[in-house]
Motif scaffolding. Structure first.
Motif, PDB file in Angstrom:
ATOM      1  N   GLU A  56       0.811  -1.210   0.000  1.00 17.00           N
ATOM      2  CA  GLU A  56       0.000   0.000   0.000  1.00 17.00           C
ATOM      3  C   GLU A  56       0.849   1.267   0.000  1.00 17.00           C
ATOM      4  OE1 GLU A  56      -3.638   1.771   2.696  1.00 17.00           O
ATOM      5  OE2 GLU A  56      -3.149  -0.352   2.814  1.00 17.00           O
ATOM      6  N   LEU A  57       0.525   2.181  -0.910  1.00 14.60           N
ATOM      7  CA  LEU A  57       1.104   3.517  -0.921  1.00 14.60           C
ATOM      8  C   LEU A  57       0.168   4.406  -0.116  1.00 14.60           C
ATOM      9  CD1 LEU A  57       3.240   5.520  -2.456  1.00 14.60           C
ATOM     10  CD2 LEU A  57       1.189   6.132  -3.724  1.00 14.60           C
ATOM     11  N   LEU A  58       0.640   4.892   1.030  1.00 17.04           N
ATOM     12  CA  LEU A  58      -0.194   5.713   1.897  1.00 17.04           C
ATOM     13  C   LEU A  58      -0.207   7.177   1.490  1.00 17.04           C
ATOM     14  CD1 LEU A  58       0.893   4.301   5.365  1.00 17.04           C
ATOM     15  CD2 LEU A  58      -1.204   3.799   4.111  1.00 17.04           C
ATOM     16  N   ASP A  59       0.942   7.660   1.005  1.00 15.40           N
ATOM     17  CA  ASP A  59       1.069   9.075   0.704  1.00 15.40           C
ATOM     18  C   ASP A  59       2.234   9.278  -0.249  1.00 15.40           C
ATOM     19  OD1 ASP A  59       0.580  11.816   0.844  1.00 15.40           O
ATOM     20  OD2 ASP A  59       1.836  12.098   2.598  1.00 15.40           O
ATOM     21  N   LEU A  60       2.150  10.335  -1.023  1.00 12.75           N
ATOM     22  CA  LEU A  60       3.234  10.744  -1.902  1.00 12.75           C
ATOM     23  C   LEU A  60       3.168  12.258  -1.969  1.00 12.75           C
ATOM     24  CD1 LEU A  60       4.305   9.245  -5.258  1.00 12.75           C
ATOM     25  CD2 LEU A  60       3.802  11.678  -5.140  1.00 12.75           C
ATOM     26  N   CYS A  61       4.300  12.913  -1.785  1.00 14.00           N
ATOM     27  CA  CYS A  61       4.302  14.374  -1.803  1.00 14.00           C
ATOM     28  C   CYS A  61       5.591  14.902  -2.400  1.00 14.00           C
ATOM     29  CB  CYS A  61       4.104  14.935  -0.401  1.00 14.00           C
ATOM     30  SG  CYS A  61       5.445  14.543   0.732  1.00 14.00           S
ATOM     31  N   GLY A  62       5.563  16.157  -2.813  1.00 14.25           N
ATOM     32  CA  GLY A  62       6.741  16.839  -3.303  1.00 14.25           C
ATOM     33  C   GLY A  62       7.399  17.605  -2.174  1.00 14.25           C
ATOM     34  N   VAL A  63       8.700  17.859  -2.320  1.00 14.69           N
ATOM     35  CA  VAL A  63       9.451  18.650  -1.342  1.00 14.69           C
ATOM     36  C   VAL A  63      10.384  19.576  -2.118  1.00 14.69           C
ATOM     37  CG1 VAL A  63      11.064  18.598   0.601  1.00 14.69           C
ATOM     38  CG2 VAL A  63       9.422  16.741   0.319  1.00 14.69           C
ATOM     39  N   PHE A  78      14.377  19.470  -5.893  1.00 16.32           N
ATOM     40  CA  PHE A  78      13.072  18.826  -5.727  1.00 16.32           C
ATOM     41  C   PHE A  78      13.196  17.330  -5.460  1.00 16.32           C
ATOM     42  CE2 PHE A  78      12.158  22.563  -8.330  1.00 16.32           C
ATOM     43  CZ  PHE A  78      11.178  23.160  -7.554  1.00 16.32           C
ATOM     44  N   ALA A  79      12.349  16.855  -4.561  1.00 16.11           N
ATOM     45  CA  ALA A  79      12.293  15.420  -4.262  1.00 16.11           C
ATOM     46  C   ALA A  79      10.838  14.999  -4.197  1.00 16.11           C
ATOM     47  CB  ALA A  79      12.976  15.117  -2.936  1.00 16.11           C
ATOM     48  N   VAL A  80      10.627  13.704  -4.403  1.00 12.48           N
ATOM     49  CA  VAL A  80       9.318  13.092  -4.195  1.00 12.48           C
ATOM     50  C   VAL A  80       9.490  12.098  -3.061  1.00 12.48           C
ATOM     51  CG1 VAL A  80       7.556  11.594  -5.198  1.00 12.48           C
ATOM     52  CG2 VAL A  80       8.580  13.409  -6.576  1.00 12.48           C
ATOM     53  N   VAL A  81       8.619  12.203  -2.066  1.00 14.62           N
ATOM     54  CA  VAL A  81       8.690  11.336  -0.886  1.00 14.62           C
ATOM     55  C   VAL A  81       7.419  10.496  -0.835  1.00 14.62           C
ATOM     56  CG1 VAL A  81       8.885  11.266   1.618  1.00 14.62           C
ATOM     57  CG2 VAL A  81      10.081  13.043   0.333  1.00 14.62           C
ATOM     58  N   SER A  82       7.600   9.187  -0.719  1.00 11.91           N
ATOM     59  CA  SER A  82       6.468   8.255  -0.643  1.00 11.91           C
ATOM     60  C   SER A  82       6.485   7.546   0.695  1.00 11.91           C
ATOM     61  CB  SER A  82       6.562   7.206  -1.754  1.00 11.91           C
ATOM     62  OG  SER A  82       6.620   7.822  -3.010  1.00 11.91           O
ATOM     63  N   ASP A 126       0.752  19.996  -9.270  1.00 12.64           N
ATOM     64  CA  ASP A 126       0.053  21.263  -9.122  1.00 12.64           C
ATOM     65  C   ASP A 126       0.797  22.211  -8.179  1.00 12.64           C
ATOM     66  OD1 ASP A 126      -1.857  23.253  -9.167  1.00 12.64           O
ATOM     67  OD2 ASP A 126      -3.426  22.087  -8.199  1.00 12.64           O
ATOM     68  N   LEU A 127       1.211  21.720  -7.028  1.00 11.83           N
ATOM     69  CA  LEU A 127       1.776  22.587  -6.003  1.00 11.83           C
ATOM     70  C   LEU A 127       3.277  22.824  -6.142  1.00 11.83           C
ATOM     71  CD1 LEU A 127      -0.259  21.258  -2.959  1.00 11.83           C
ATOM     72  CD2 LEU A 127      -0.773  23.195  -4.452  1.00 11.83           C
ATOM     73  N   PHE A 128       4.013  21.862  -6.707  1.00 10.32           N
ATOM     74  CA  PHE A 128       5.467  21.993  -6.820  1.00 10.32           C
ATOM     75  C   PHE A 128       5.980  22.050  -8.260  1.00 10.32           C
ATOM     76  CE2 PHE A 128       4.947  20.197  -2.600  1.00 10.32           C
ATOM     77  CZ  PHE A 128       5.832  20.951  -1.854  1.00 10.32           C
ATOM     78  N   HIS A 150       3.443  27.550  -9.220  1.00  7.96           N
ATOM     79  CA  HIS A 150       3.254  26.415  -8.322  1.00  7.96           C
ATOM     80  C   HIS A 150       3.421  26.922  -6.893  1.00  7.96           C
ATOM     81  CE1 HIS A 150       3.257  23.894 -11.851  1.00  7.96           C
ATOM     82  NE2 HIS A 150       4.304  24.582 -12.264  1.00  7.96           N
ATOM     83  N   PRO A 151       2.330  27.038  -6.131  1.00 11.98           N
ATOM     84  CA  PRO A 151       2.343  27.793  -4.876  1.00 11.98           C
ATOM     85  C   PRO A 151       3.152  27.212  -3.717  1.00 11.98           C
ATOM     86  CG  PRO A 151       0.203  26.780  -5.243  1.00 11.98           C
ATOM     87  CD  PRO A 151       1.001  26.565  -6.482  1.00 11.98           C
ATOM     88  N   PHE A 152       3.584  25.952  -3.758  1.00 12.36           N
ATOM     89  CA  PHE A 152       4.380  25.426  -2.647  1.00 12.36           C
ATOM     90  C   PHE A 152       5.883  25.530  -2.897  1.00 12.36           C
ATOM     91  CE2 PHE A 152       1.358  22.498  -0.086  1.00 12.36           C
ATOM     92  CZ  PHE A 152       0.511  23.566   0.121  1.00 12.36           C
ATOM     93  N   ARG A 153       6.259  26.081  -4.041  1.00 10.89           N
ATOM     94  CA  ARG A 153       7.677  26.322  -4.277  1.00 10.89           C
ATOM     95  C   ARG A 153       8.129  27.460  -3.361  1.00 10.89           C
ATOM     96  NH1 ARG A 153       9.449  25.726 -10.587  1.00 10.89           N
ATOM     97  NH2 ARG A 153       8.856  23.536 -10.790  1.00 10.89           N
TER      98      ARG A 153
END
Length: 198
Positions: A56-63, A78-82, A126-128, A150-153
């Motif tokens: 199961e993939l619980l979450d994935l986000c950009g940093v 930039f990184a992607v964290v899962s 969208d955000l990053f 991209h508003p979280f940059r």
């Protein structure tokens, strides 16, 4: 006696081998870093390997690491964290992959491995502004279709680039450049000597 974290750490090193760039154990959690070129194969191994079974993939986000450590960070921006969960073995894992190009961050999509990644990857895009190669419907999910940037940059202005307002003459909503002047919003504190004393 071997702890559960040590068993997972050994299983990860065994299963991922050369795909593993870094592994850290902190606060009872394991974080692994995999290379961009090995990302899809590493994620498939994490799901399918009998010793791991992260179903199961619980979450994935950009940093965005551009200001990490007060500017001392010298790695990719930039990184992607899962965050993964193994129901079979009852353990969790954090996986980080860095996009090799800061100007146009691209990471392979894991929607073929975990379909639940679909909306998470759209949110990171969208955000990053992180592009997910192989994603079949990569479009904005939280901001408006006409939104610029991209508003979280970390370099995105707090007030944005454009604002939306209703124009009574045109009888529709229009976009225009932001008219808010940047200002300092530090609260003014007035201290009176002997305040509250008689």
């Amino acid at each position: 006696m071997t702890t559960k974290i040590e068993v997972l750490e050994a299983a990860l090193k065994n299963a991922l081998g050369d795909r593993l760039r870094d592994i850290k154990v902190a606060l009872g959690e394991i974080t692994v870093v995999v290379g961009h070129a090995d990302y899809l194969s590493a994620m498939s191994v994490l799901r399918d390997h009998a010793e791991l079974r992260f179903e199961e993939l619980l979450d994935l986000c950009g940093v965005d690491y551009s200001t990490y450590g007060d500017g001392l960070w010298d790695g990719p921006r930039f990184a992607v964290v899962s965050h993964l969960l193994s129901i079979t073995h009852n353990w969790r894992l954090r996986v980080r992959v860095f996009a090799p190009d800061d100007e146009m961050p691209v990471v392979p999509s894991v929607t073929e491995i975990w379909p639940s990644a679909n909306w998470y990857e759209r949110e990171a895009f969208d955000l990053f502004g992180i592009l997910f190669e192989g994603h079949n419907d990569l479009r904005r999910i939280l901001t408006d279709y006409g939104f610029i940037g991209h508003p979280f940059r970390k370099d995105f202005p707090v007030s944005g680039y454009v604002e939306m307002r209703y124009d009574a003459e045109q009888k529709r909503v229009i976009y225009q450049p932001v008219t808010i002047e940047p200002r300092e919003i530090i609260p003014r504190v007035i201290r009176e000597e002997k305040y509250g004393m008689k």
